[in-house]
Design a protein around this motif. Sequence first.
Motif, PDB file in Angstrom:
ATOM      1  N   ARG A  45       0.813  -1.213   0.000  1.00  0.00           N
ATOM      2  CA  ARG A  45       0.000   0.000   0.000  1.00  0.00           C
ATOM      3  C   ARG A  45       0.848   1.265   0.000  1.00  0.00           C
ATOM      4  O   ARG A  45       0.619   2.186  -0.781  1.00  0.00           O
ATOM      5  N   MET A  46       1.852   1.322   0.891  1.00  0.00           N
ATOM      6  CA  MET A  46       2.668   2.532   0.978  1.00  0.00           C
ATOM      7  C   MET A  46       3.532   2.706  -0.265  1.00  0.00           C
ATOM      8  O   MET A  46       3.727   3.839  -0.725  1.00  0.00           O
ATOM      9  N   ALA A  47       4.043   1.606  -0.812  1.00  0.00           N
ATOM     10  CA  ALA A  47       4.823   1.701  -2.045  1.00  0.00           C
ATOM     11  C   ALA A  47       3.925   2.139  -3.203  1.00  0.00           C
ATOM     12  O   ALA A  47       4.347   2.904  -4.083  1.00  0.00           O
ATOM     13  N   SER A  48       2.676   1.686  -3.206  1.00  0.00           N
ATOM     14  CA  SER A  48       1.716   2.114  -4.230  1.00  0.00           C
ATOM     15  C   SER A  48       1.457   3.608  -4.118  1.00  0.00           C
ATOM     16  O   SER A  48       1.387   4.327  -5.129  1.00  0.00           O
ATOM     17  N   LEU A  49       1.303   4.071  -2.887  1.00  0.00           N
ATOM     18  CA  LEU A  49       1.062   5.497  -2.667  1.00  0.00           C
ATOM     19  C   LEU A  49       2.222   6.330  -3.205  1.00  0.00           C
ATOM     20  O   LEU A  49       2.005   7.390  -3.831  1.00  0.00           O
ATOM     21  N   GLU A  50       3.447   5.868  -2.991  1.00  0.00           N
ATOM     22  CA  GLU A  50       4.606   6.607  -3.488  1.00  0.00           C
ATOM     23  C   GLU A  50       4.574   6.724  -5.009  1.00  0.00           C
ATOM     24  O   GLU A  50       4.949   7.760  -5.573  1.00  0.00           O
ATOM     25  N   ILE A  51       4.129   5.665  -5.675  1.00  0.00           N
ATOM     26  CA  ILE A  51       4.013   5.714  -7.140  1.00  0.00           C
ATOM     27  C   ILE A  51       2.980   6.755  -7.549  1.00  0.00           C
ATOM     28  O   ILE A  51       3.199   7.561  -8.462  1.00  0.00           O
ATOM     29  N   ILE A  52       1.843   6.776  -6.862  1.00  0.00           N
ATOM     30  CA  ILE A  52       0.790   7.746  -7.177  1.00  0.00           C
ATOM     31  C   ILE A  52       1.270   9.172  -6.925  1.00  0.00           C
ATOM     32  O   ILE A  52       0.986  10.090  -7.710  1.00  0.00           O
ATOM     33  N   LEU A  53       2.026   9.364  -5.856  1.00  0.00           N
ATOM     34  CA  LEU A  53       2.482  10.704  -5.491  1.00  0.00           C
ATOM     35  C   LEU A  53       3.561  11.246  -6.427  1.00  0.00           C
ATOM     36  O   LEU A  53       3.935  12.424  -6.319  1.00  0.00           O
ATOM     37  N   GLU A  54       4.029  10.418  -7.345  1.00  0.00           N
ATOM     38  CA  GLU A  54       4.967  10.930  -8.354  1.00  0.00           C
ATOM     39  C   GLU A  54       4.331  12.033  -9.179  1.00  0.00           C
ATOM     40  O   GLU A  54       5.026  12.916  -9.697  1.00  0.00           O
ATOM     41  N   ARG A  55       3.000  12.003  -9.299  1.00  0.00           N
ATOM     42  CA  ARG A  55       2.277  13.022 -10.070  1.00  0.00           C
ATOM     43  C   ARG A  55       1.776  14.173  -9.189  1.00  0.00           C
ATOM     44  O   ARG A  55       1.116  15.085  -9.698  1.00  0.00           O
ATOM     45  N   ALA A  56       2.061  14.151  -7.907  1.00  0.00           N
ATOM     46  CA  ALA A  56       1.568  15.194  -7.004  1.00  0.00           C
ATOM     47  C   ALA A  56       2.303  16.511  -7.251  1.00  0.00           C
ATOM     48  O   ALA A  56       3.469  16.525  -7.657  1.00  0.00           O
ATOM     49  N   GLN A  57       1.601  17.592  -6.987  1.00  0.00           N
ATOM     50  CA  GLN A  57       2.161  18.923  -7.194  1.00  0.00           C
ATOM     51  C   GLN A  57       2.889  19.455  -5.962  1.00  0.00           C
ATOM     52  O   GLN A  57       3.446  20.553  -5.989  1.00  0.00           O
ATOM     53  N   ARG A  58       2.864  18.691  -4.886  1.00  0.00           N
ATOM     54  CA  ARG A  58       3.571  19.114  -3.677  1.00  0.00           C
ATOM     55  C   ARG A  58       4.145  17.893  -2.978  1.00  0.00           C
ATOM     56  O   ARG A  58       3.840  16.755  -3.329  1.00  0.00           O
ATOM     57  N   THR A  59       4.974  18.145  -1.977  1.00  0.00           N
ATOM     58  CA  THR A  59       5.567  17.070  -1.194  1.00  0.00           C
ATOM     59  C   THR A  59       4.706  16.784   0.028  1.00  0.00           C
ATOM     60  O   THR A  59       4.202  17.711   0.671  1.00  0.00           O
ATOM     61  N   TYR A  60       4.523  15.515   0.328  1.00  0.00           N
ATOM     62  CA  TYR A  60       3.701  15.110   1.472  1.00  0.00           C
ATOM     63  C   TYR A  60       4.592  14.636   2.618  1.00  0.00           C
ATOM     64  O   TYR A  60       5.606  13.968   2.388  1.00  0.00           O
ATOM     65  N   THR A  61       4.214  14.974   3.823  1.00  0.00           N
ATOM     66  CA  THR A  61       4.947  14.512   4.997  1.00  0.00           C
ATOM     67  C   THR A  61       4.622  13.040   5.250  1.00  0.00           C
ATOM     68  O   THR A  61       3.656  12.496   4.700  1.00  0.00           O
ATOM     69  N   ALA A  62       5.417  12.419   6.102  1.00  0.00           N
ATOM     70  CA  ALA A  62       5.168  11.016   6.438  1.00  0.00           C
ATOM     71  C   ALA A  62       3.794  10.843   7.054  1.00  0.00           C
ATOM     72  O   ALA A  62       3.076   9.881   6.754  1.00  0.00           O
ATOM     73  N   ALA A  63       3.390  11.777   7.918  1.00  0.00           N
ATOM     74  CA  ALA A  63       2.074  11.698   8.559  1.00  0.00           C
ATOM     75  C   ALA A  63       0.964  11.833   7.530  1.00  0.00           C
ATOM     76  O   ALA A  63      -0.066  11.139   7.608  1.00  0.00           O
ATOM     77  N   GLU A  64       1.145  12.733   6.565  1.00  0.00           N
ATOM     78  CA  GLU A  64       0.135  12.917   5.516  1.00  0.00           C
ATOM     79  C   GLU A  64       0.021  11.666   4.647  1.00  0.00           C
ATOM     80  O   GLU A  64      -1.075  11.283   4.248  1.00  0.00           O
ATOM     81  N   LYS A  65       1.143  11.034   4.374  1.00  0.00           N
ATOM     82  CA  LYS A  65       1.123   9.803   3.579  1.00  0.00           C
ATOM     83  C   LYS A  65       0.372   8.695   4.310  1.00  0.00           C
ATOM     84  O   LYS A  65      -0.412   7.957   3.703  1.00  0.00           O
ATOM     85  N   GLU A  66       0.610   8.598   5.605  1.00  0.00           N
ATOM     86  CA  GLU A  66      -0.103   7.598   6.399  1.00  0.00           C
ATOM     87  C   GLU A  66      -1.604   7.852   6.352  1.00  0.00           C
ATOM     88  O   GLU A  66      -2.409   6.917   6.247  1.00  0.00           O
ATOM     89  N   ALA A  67      -1.997   9.131   6.407  1.00  0.00           N
ATOM     90  CA  ALA A  67      -3.414   9.485   6.375  1.00  0.00           C
ATOM     91  C   ALA A  67      -4.028   9.152   5.017  1.00  0.00           C
ATOM     92  O   ALA A  67      -5.164   8.646   4.937  1.00  0.00           O
ATOM     93  N   LEU A  68      -3.290   9.407   3.940  1.00  0.00           N
ATOM     94  CA  LEU A  68      -3.792   9.102   2.605  1.00  0.00           C
ATOM     95  C   LEU A  68      -3.951   7.596   2.413  1.00  0.00           C
ATOM     96  O   LEU A  68      -4.950   7.132   1.850  1.00  0.00           O
ATOM     97  N   ALA A  69      -2.973   6.832   2.890  1.00  0.00           N
ATOM     98  CA  ALA A  69      -3.050   5.382   2.779  1.00  0.00           C
ATOM     99  C   ALA A  69      -4.224   4.840   3.575  1.00  0.00           C
ATOM    100  O   ALA A  69      -4.929   3.920   3.131  1.00  0.00           O
ATOM    101  N   ALA A  70      -4.453   5.406   4.743  1.00  0.00           N
ATOM    102  CA  ALA A  70      -5.576   4.979   5.581  1.00  0.00           C
ATOM    103  C   ALA A  70      -6.905   5.329   4.914  1.00  0.00           C
ATOM    104  O   ALA A  70      -7.861   4.548   4.966  1.00  0.00           O
ATOM    105  N   GLU A  71      -6.959   6.494   4.280  1.00  0.00           N
ATOM    106  CA  GLU A  71      -8.173   6.913   3.578  1.00  0.00           C
ATOM    107  C   GLU A  71      -8.476   5.946   2.435  1.00  0.00           C
ATOM    108  O   GLU A  71      -9.622   5.496   2.273  1.00  0.00           O
ATOM    109  N   LYS A  72      -7.449   5.627   1.656  1.00  0.00           N
ATOM    110  CA  LYS A  72      -7.647   4.682   0.560  1.00  0.00           C
ATOM    111  C   LYS A  72      -8.136   3.352   1.079  1.00  0.00           C
ATOM    112  O   LYS A  72      -9.061   2.740   0.527  1.00  0.00           O
ATOM    113  N   ASN A  73      -7.532   2.866   2.162  1.00  0.00           N
ATOM    114  CA  ASN A  73      -7.901   1.559   2.676  1.00  0.00           C
ATOM    115  C   ASN A  73      -9.334   1.542   3.187  1.00  0.00           C
ATOM    116  O   ASN A  73     -10.039   0.546   3.028  1.00  0.00           O
ATOM    117  N   GLU A  74      -9.775   2.629   3.789  1.00  0.00           N
ATOM    118  CA  GLU A  74     -11.148   2.678   4.288  1.00  0.00           C
ATOM    119  C   GLU A  74     -12.143   2.641   3.124  1.00  0.00           C
ATOM    120  O   GLU A  74     -13.164   1.943   3.192  1.00  0.00           O
TER     121      GLU A  74
END
Length: 223
Positions: free
Chosen positions: A49-78
């Motif tokens: 999941r986290m490695a998948s998120l990193e691939i998706i964030l390659e297209r992001a317009q900003r940098t995400y913190t570790a906490a923000e990444k955890e929140a995004l992964a949790a959102e996707k999983n829910e």
Amino acid sequence: MNYQAVIFDLDGVICHTDNYHYQAWKQMADREGIYFDESINSRLRGVSRMASLEIILERAQRTYTAAEKEALAAEKNEIYRQLLMNMSPADLSQDVAATLRQLKDAGVKIAIGSSSRNAKTILRQIGIFDWFDAISDGENITRSKPDPEVFVKAAGILGLAPSACLVVEDADAGIRAAHDGGFHSAGMGDACGNDEATYSIIAFHELSDIVLGKRMQNGPVTE
């Protein structure tokens, strides 16, 4: 050769949840304004999941913190878990069900080796959780495929050496994991024809002949 156990990847092998993963990642990415399509989604197969998120964030317009990444992964999983509630025994094909029963009747142990933390939920939804002798998934591993940990732990739960087990995978990362872990493997779907796979199969029921020693290694792909 005869195998004492078969270790199955879940998504794309036992059942198909790719569309649910795609929908969940798409909803998360759209909310963040990140471009995401099926081509990018194809890169996520067999990846944590986290490695998948990193691939998706390659297209992001900003940098995400570790906490923000955890929140995004949790959102996707829910979102994904809610979508999984739509699954039922109807999502298990007759070919898969019949082959699993045949293997069990022949005394072959069957196990799940999946990086997903939702593997048990999926198995319960499609009605076959109790069929498996071992389940190794995202809840008991620290390294995802192509690391062989998930398969090694499944074999350990079964009390068998990797050489006694056949891994069934539909992703190249899974075939690599099996190879590096000392397992023979059967590649299907996207992994059909993978050079590192011991066998290539198209139909699930081909596994019966392989596991029971009726088909040689590197046999022809069945049309």
